[in-house]
Scaffold this motif. Sequence first.
Motif, PDB file in Angstrom:
ATOM      1  N   ILE A 233       0.699  -1.144   0.004  1.00  0.00           N
ATOM      2  CA  ILE A 233       0.017  -0.246   0.163  1.00  0.00           C
ATOM      3  C   ILE A 233       0.845   1.253   0.077  1.00  0.00           C
ATOM      4  O   ILE A 233       1.985   1.155   0.817  1.00  0.00           O
ATOM      5  CB  ILE A 233      -0.910   0.007   1.310  1.00  0.00           C
ATOM      6  CG1 ILE A 233      -1.887  -1.037   1.243  1.00  0.00           C
ATOM      7  CG2 ILE A 233      -1.654   1.252   1.425  1.00  0.00           C
ATOM      8  CD1 ILE A 233      -2.729  -1.246   2.241  1.00  0.00           C
ATOM      9  N   THR A 234       0.511   2.228  -0.923  1.00  0.00           N
ATOM     10  CA  THR A 234       1.207   3.458  -0.944  1.00  0.00           C
ATOM     11  C   THR A 234       0.262   4.593  -0.351  1.00  0.00           C
ATOM     12  O   THR A 234      -0.754   4.603  -0.812  1.00  0.00           O
ATOM     13  CB  THR A 234       2.008   3.683  -2.279  1.00  0.00           C
ATOM     14  OG1 THR A 234       2.706   4.882  -2.213  1.00  0.00           O
ATOM     15  CG2 THR A 234       0.945   3.878  -3.457  1.00  0.00           C
ATOM     16  N   HIS A 235       0.997   5.614   0.346  1.00  0.00           N
ATOM     17  CA  HIS A 235       0.134   6.429   1.065  1.00  0.00           C
ATOM     18  C   HIS A 235       0.971   7.777   0.357  1.00  0.00           C
ATOM     19  O   HIS A 235       2.104   7.949   0.542  1.00  0.00           O
ATOM     20  CB  HIS A 235       0.063   6.541   2.467  1.00  0.00           C
ATOM     21  CG  HIS A 235      -0.417   5.385   3.259  1.00  0.00           C
ATOM     22  ND1 HIS A 235      -1.574   4.871   3.237  1.00  0.00           N
ATOM     23  CD2 HIS A 235       0.322   4.333   3.472  1.00  0.00           C
ATOM     24  CE1 HIS A 235      -1.951   4.103   3.700  1.00  0.00           C
ATOM     25  NE2 HIS A 235      -0.710   3.436   4.040  1.00  0.00           N
ATOM     26  N   ILE A 236       0.341   8.828  -0.345  1.00  0.00           N
ATOM     27  CA  ILE A 236       0.737   9.905  -0.750  1.00  0.00           C
ATOM     28  C   ILE A 236       0.744  10.904   0.018  1.00  0.00           C
ATOM     29  O   ILE A 236      -0.287  11.597   0.515  1.00  0.00           O
ATOM     30  CB  ILE A 236       0.133  10.341  -2.235  1.00  0.00           C
ATOM     31  CG1 ILE A 236      -0.257   9.172  -3.072  1.00  0.00           C
ATOM     32  CG2 ILE A 236       0.753  11.495  -2.859  1.00  0.00           C
ATOM     33  CD1 ILE A 236       0.790   8.400  -3.691  1.00  0.00           C
ATOM     34  N   LEU A 237       2.063  11.300   0.748  1.00  0.00           N
ATOM     35  CA  LEU A 237       2.114  12.098   1.712  1.00  0.00           C
ATOM     36  C   LEU A 237       2.171  13.458   1.235  1.00  0.00           C
ATOM     37  O   LEU A 237       1.537  14.499   1.826  1.00  0.00           O
ATOM     38  CB  LEU A 237       3.083  11.692   2.615  1.00  0.00           C
ATOM     39  CG  LEU A 237       3.291  10.382   3.219  1.00  0.00           C
ATOM     40  CD1 LEU A 237       4.581  10.375   3.947  1.00  0.00           C
ATOM     41  CD2 LEU A 237       1.878  10.330   4.201  1.00  0.00           C
ATOM     42  N   SER A 238       2.980  13.958  -0.006  1.00  0.00           N
ATOM     43  CA  SER A 238       3.060  15.075  -0.405  1.00  0.00           C
ATOM     44  C   SER A 238       3.227  15.073  -1.595  1.00  0.00           C
ATOM     45  O   SER A 238       3.719  13.937  -2.525  1.00  0.00           O
ATOM     46  CB  SER A 238       4.039  16.037   0.240  1.00  0.00           C
ATOM     47  OG  SER A 238       5.295  15.540  -0.112  1.00  0.00           O
ATOM     48  N   GLY A 239       3.031  16.198  -2.601  1.00  0.00           N
ATOM     49  CA  GLY A 239       3.079  16.355  -4.053  1.00  0.00           C
ATOM     50  C   GLY A 239       2.178  15.592  -5.032  1.00  0.00           C
ATOM     51  O   GLY A 239       1.567  16.167  -5.781  1.00  0.00           O
ATOM     52  N   GLY A 240       2.118  14.191  -4.812  1.00  0.00           N
ATOM     53  CA  GLY A 240       1.337  13.496  -5.719  1.00  0.00           C
ATOM     54  C   GLY A 240       2.055  13.255  -7.079  1.00  0.00           C
ATOM     55  O   GLY A 240       3.155  13.628  -7.333  1.00  0.00           O
ATOM     56  N   TYR A 241       1.600  12.616  -8.081  1.00  0.00           N
ATOM     57  CA  TYR A 241       2.251  12.113  -9.342  1.00  0.00           C
ATOM     58  C   TYR A 241       1.082  11.603 -10.160  1.00  0.00           C
ATOM     59  O   TYR A 241      -0.014  11.019  -9.919  1.00  0.00           O
ATOM     60  CB  TYR A 241       3.354  10.969  -9.219  1.00  0.00           C
ATOM     61  CG  TYR A 241       2.739   9.716  -8.338  1.00  0.00           C
ATOM     62  CD1 TYR A 241       2.416   8.713  -9.036  1.00  0.00           C
ATOM     63  CD2 TYR A 241       3.012   9.768  -6.934  1.00  0.00           C
ATOM     64  CE1 TYR A 241       1.999   7.550  -8.334  1.00  0.00           C
ATOM     65  CE2 TYR A 241       2.864   8.637  -6.619  1.00  0.00           C
ATOM     66  CZ  TYR A 241       2.190   7.497  -7.076  1.00  0.00           C
ATOM     67  OH  TYR A 241       1.862   6.450  -6.507  1.00  0.00           O
ATOM     68  N   THR A 242       1.296  11.322 -11.626  1.00  0.00           N
ATOM     69  CA  THR A 242       0.651  10.626 -12.539  1.00  0.00           C
ATOM     70  C   THR A 242       1.402   9.412 -12.841  1.00  0.00           C
ATOM     71  O   THR A 242       2.522   9.519 -12.953  1.00  0.00           O
ATOM     72  CB  THR A 242       0.471  11.424 -13.952  1.00  0.00           C
ATOM     73  OG1 THR A 242      -0.145  12.818 -13.663  1.00  0.00           O
ATOM     74  CG2 THR A 242      -0.457  10.779 -14.781  1.00  0.00           C
ATOM     75  N   GLU A 243       0.777   8.252 -12.668  1.00  0.00           N
ATOM     76  CA  GLU A 243       1.080   6.986 -12.794  1.00  0.00           C
ATOM     77  C   GLU A 243       0.562   6.697 -13.995  1.00  0.00           C
ATOM     78  O   GLU A 243      -0.554   6.567 -14.352  1.00  0.00           O
ATOM     79  CB  GLU A 243       0.658   5.992 -11.640  1.00  0.00           C
ATOM     80  CG  GLU A 243       0.933   4.754 -11.588  1.00  0.00           C
ATOM     81  CD  GLU A 243       0.506   3.900 -10.504  1.00  0.00           C
ATOM     82  OE1 GLU A 243       1.225   2.880 -10.099  1.00  0.00           O
ATOM     83  OE2 GLU A 243      -0.364   4.334 -10.081  1.00  0.00           O
TER      84      GLU A 243
END
Length: 138
Positions: free
Chosen positions: A47-57
Amino acid sequence: MKLSIKAEKLSRAFKKYHVQGLPFAASFNEFSAPDTGDPHDHPFDFITHILSGGYTERNYSINELGDVDITDIERKTGTSHYVKATDIHQIIDLPTEHCVTLMIPQSGHVKPTYFYRFIDGKAYRRLWNKRKFLPVES
């Protein structure tokens, strides 16, 4: 409980910080540029938790005919996502040019890591520690 963090620089744009001393495995991942290498999968589910920034996968799926389907998904700060070991993906955009995630494995190692190339709609892969790409058999 004594916590420690072990840094691992995987590339100019990707650093991993292994958190040791927790009752479970975890790492912080820091990205400062999109993934310019070949798409890849992982040796375990997480499981990945996005803590800051974000991205396009960009996600790649190989259908029963061996053809490749591609889907782009925006991952935003504050969201969490389950990633299977067999999911083929890469980060193609960092809107804020920086992203930090918390990754928590959900299984032990279930398979080796592969890197992929898609040529004329067909999939080829190589083991993470090999150079030669071979066709993916359906």
